[in-house]
Motif scaffolding. Structure first.
Motif, PDB file in Angstrom:
ATOM      1  N   THR A   1      31.485  34.224  41.267  1.00  0.00           N
ATOM      2  CA  THR A   1      30.282  34.363  39.808  1.00  0.00           C
ATOM      3  C   THR A   1      28.926  34.934  39.970  1.00  0.00           C
ATOM      4  O   THR A   1      28.577  34.595  40.738  1.00  0.00           O
TER       5      THR A   1
ATOM      6  N   SER B   1      32.196  35.834  35.584  1.00  0.00           N
ATOM      7  CA  SER B   1      32.825  35.120  36.277  1.00  0.00           C
ATOM      8  C   SER B   1      34.236  35.969  36.749  1.00  0.00           C
ATOM      9  O   SER B   1      35.053  36.104  35.715  1.00  0.00           O
TER      10      SER B   1
ATOM     11  N   ASN C   1      37.417  31.946  42.561  1.00  0.00           N
ATOM     12  CA  ASN C   1      36.156  32.665  41.661  1.00  0.00           C
ATOM     13  C   ASN C   1      35.234  33.409  42.168  1.00  0.00           C
ATOM     14  O   ASN C   1      34.445  32.346  43.166  1.00  0.00           O
TER      15      ASN C   1
END
Length: 198
Positions: free
Chosen positions: A192, A133, A190
């Motif tokens: 991931t 992440s 973010n």
């Protein structure tokens, strides 16, 4: 750098690696600005108790051909890697030491955008998935709790340029969230990265 130089995080039944300064601020800011501009953001709806609700953030899924990802009742077909995302993936793959064929981008526009409690344990991620992440932009609190517990066991401040890697048995025993907050916070991306099994 030792995995826990900056913040000790040794939870039972978990493998967690946290690098709060994975990227320097200049490079992180450049990537943030470009991704916000280049990404075709979507806000899909999920069905809860017979009603449809938009997810409280914007998302985009990129990956290798065939790397379809299904979660929360939604199936995401991958967009092709952009040159920038291919560059970012290469950096993350080098850091984690294993291939990654897909990335979910989450755009948290403000403190009211959030991610509820969950584990990344979908079948296509395999038995002990690695999820890397990468955080760009505003700092948000990342909470962890034992499955079956209502108590937050540990929290991390995920800031600009930080990398958090969850692997091993983590998803079997732990859940995580990014909760809503009334504290003013800058937009956050973010990314991931994960490996999708065909």
């Amino acid at each position: 750098m030792d995995l826990f130089d900056d913040m000790p995080l040794q939870l039972p039944d978990a493998e967690l690696r946290f690098e709060p300064r994975f990227l320097d601020a200049t490079e992180a800011s450049d990537w943030l600005a470009r991704l916000l501009l280049e990404t075709p953001w979507e806000q899909p709806c999920v069905q809860l108790h017979g009603r449809y609700h938009p997810v409280p953030r914007q998302v985009a899924w990129y990956g290798d051909p065939g790397a379809r990802y299904r979660y929360s009742g939604l199936t995401h077909d991958p967009l092709p890697w952009t040159p920038l995302l291919a560059e970012i993936r290469a950096r993350v793959v080098e850091a984690v030491g294993q291939p990654l064929n897909g990335v979910l981008l989450n755009h948290y526009r403000d403190g009211q955008d959030a991610m509820g409690w969950h584990s990344d344990d979908e079948p296509e991620l395999g038995r002990n998935p690695l999820v890397a992440s990468l955080n760009l932009g505003g700092t948000r609190r990342f909470d962890l709790r034992r499955k079956g517990s209502g108590r937050i066991e540990h929290s991390l401040e995920l800031g600009h340029g930080a990398l958090l890697v969850m692997s091993g048995p983590t998803q079997h025993y732990w859940q995580h969230q990014v909760a809503r907050t009334r504290t003013p916070c800058a937009p956050r991306l973010n990314l991931t990265f994960r490996w999708i099994r065909r």
